[in-house]
Design an enzyme around this catalytic site. Structure first.
Site, short mmCIF file in Angstrom:
data_model
loop_
_atom_site.label_atom_id
_atom_site.label_comp_id
_atom_site.label_asym_id
_atom_site.label_seq_id
_atom_site.Cartn_x
_atom_site.Cartn_y
_atom_site.Cartn_z
N GLU A 34 -3.42 7.72 -4.02
CA GLU A 34 -3.33 6.42 -3.38
C GLU A 34 -3.11 5.32 -4.40
O GLU A 34 -3.81 5.27 -5.40
CB GLU A 34 -4.62 6.14 -2.60
CG GLU A 34 -4.60 4.81 -1.87
CD GLU A 34 -5.96 4.48 -1.25
OE1 GLU A 34 -6.07 4.48 -0.02
OE2 GLU A 34 -6.92 4.25 -2.01
N TYR A 38 0.87 -1.19 0.00
CA TYR A 38 0.00 0.00 0.00
C TYR A 38 0.90 1.23 0.00
O TYR A 38 1.90 1.28 0.71
CB TYR A 38 -0.88 0.02 1.26
CG TYR A 38 -1.74 1.25 1.36
CD1 TYR A 38 -3.03 1.28 0.82
CD2 TYR A 38 -1.26 2.42 1.97
CE1 TYR A 38 -3.81 2.43 0.90
CE2 TYR A 38 -2.04 3.56 2.04
CZ TYR A 38 -3.30 3.56 1.50
OH TYR A 38 -4.06 4.69 1.56
#
Ligand code: GDP
Ligand code: MN
Length: 390
Positions: free
Chosen positions: A201, A113
């Site tokens: 993101e 992530y």
């Protein structure tokens, strides 16, 4: 303002962040040609068909399909395009899929992530990374907070080399992986700051079987207040993905956010709007919306505000709470009377006007003959509107 994955990946590619090659289509008839063009570019038959909506969790809702063959890909395009996709982020009504993105399929060795976002509490950008990518990052943050790595960036000096080294080390990367990841994170940070993003993101960021570090997914959010100087980004707006009432409100420069209650609120000034919502709650109801008609409210804004509030079927009563500072209450009263007459109201309306020319306003409302419940204090107004909504 949010954008689609394929748009975010175009931006990433411009900033030197590696992404899969892909083609976006809106028409099922284009499926075969689009799939073929992706296959030709990569020399691999397998593709991934991905619904393009402004919500994450698409994989869980069946909006991301790995397609080993051309026939699988065509079938997946046919199923996904035009479907109503329900994900943990869309709400139970789901989101209609107007576009699909067909990308080359990668063989994934590991998932991470990575995000750059604004940390409001610390008043600076923060890079968040985790080797527990692909899963719900919120879940990881909750159950295993140590797996979340944070690196705060001083925006005046920018992201430093030692921070990049620290990040990749804590992600457990070394050698060529670390080198690629450092470059990627640096480029992502540059992208974040130059585009006035509030969120960039990548979940998951992957290392492929052939040792490449690539952004597999991309979710961006931009600061709306900066769109005036980000023309190219402003053009990426997809109004289909935004709540219709908010799109409508933006056209009239009204600050509107839809909420779940049944008391519609029309207020001037964000602070007074917040106070009004609080007191509605205090008196036992829930606001149906936040609506700030601005410091320079006029009869036209009142009418547009009314239209937007009344389009919400949950609204059972409306409270107009205007403080006349720069705006004059008599002008607002005229706007209210005009709007009530034109718009064929079928819910009770409580009006509280205070400040400049409040007395004249009261007379206008009283003499107008329109069906309005007048209130004096904020307390009185809230009580009346909550009672009217029940
Ligand atoms: P999201 O569910 O909206 O976050 O969409 P993603 O783009 O993150 O895709 C969901 C999941 O599909 C990913 O976490 C991957 O596990 C899987 N996926 C997407 N693209 C590929 C690919 O090229 N290869 C493989 N093996 N899996 C993929
Ligand atoms: Mn994802």
């Amino acid at each position: 303002m949010k954008i689609h994955e394929y748009q975010a990946k175009d931006i990433l590619a411009k900033y030197g962040v590696p992404v899969q090659s892909g083609v976006v289509i809106e028409d099922k008839a284009e499926a075969t040609a689009a799939i073929k063009s992706v296959q030709d570019r990569t020399g691999v038959e397998a593709t991934v068909v991905k619904a393009q909506i402004h919500a994450g969790g698409r994989g869980k809702g069946g909006g991301v399909k790995y397609s080993p063959t051309t026939a699988d890909a065509v079938e997946n395009v046919n199923n996904i395009l035009g479907m109503t996709l329900i994900t943990p982020q869309t709400g139970p009504e789901g989101q209609f899929v107007r576009k699909v993105y067909i990308t080359e399929a990668l063989d994934i060795a590991s998932e991470y992530y990575l995000a750059v976002l604004l940390d409001r509490a610390n008043e600076c950008p923060v890079i968040i990374a985790s080797s527990e990518g692909g899963m719900e990052i919120e879940e990881v943050a909750h159950s295993n907070p140590d797996a979340i790595i944070k690196e705060y960036v001083d925006p005046t000096v920018g992201l430093q080399g030692f921070q990049l080294r620290r990040l990749v080390k804590r992600l457990g990367l070394s050698g060529a992986h670390a080198k690629q990841a450092m470059k990627l994170i640096y480029n992502l940070y540059t992208c974040y700051s130059e585009t006035d993003a509030s969120l960039c993101e990548i979940n998951p960021l992957v290392i492929t079987d052939s040792d490449e570090v690539i952004a597999l997914d991309a979710k961006f959010d931009f600061d709306e207040s900066a769109l005036y100087r980000q023309k190219a980004i402003a053009e990426l707006r997809d109004e289909y993905e935004e709540p219709p009432a908010e799109v409508e409100a933006a056209k009239y420069n009204l600050n509107y956010v839809k909420l779940d209650g049944n008391v519609g609120c029309m207020v001037n000034g964000a602070g007074l709007a917040m106070g009004t919502m609080d007191i509605i709650k205090l008196k036992g109801s829930e606001p149906a919306n936040f609506l700030d008609v601005g410091g320079t409210a006029n009869p036209e804004t009142v009418k547009n505000g009314f239209r937007i509030i009344l389009a919400d079927p949950n609204v059972k009563a409306v409270l107009i709470n205007i403080f006349g500072g720069i705006v004059r209450c008599d002008r607002i009263a005229n706007g209210v009377v005009q709007a009530v007459k034109e718009l064929d109201l079928n819910v009770p309306v409580v009006v509280r006007l205070q400040g400049t020319n409040a007395q004249e306003a009261k007379e206008i409302l009283a003499e107008s003959g329109v069906d309005i419940i007048a209130a004096d204090s904020l307390d009185d107004a809230a009580e009346k509107v909550v009672a009217a909504a029940q």
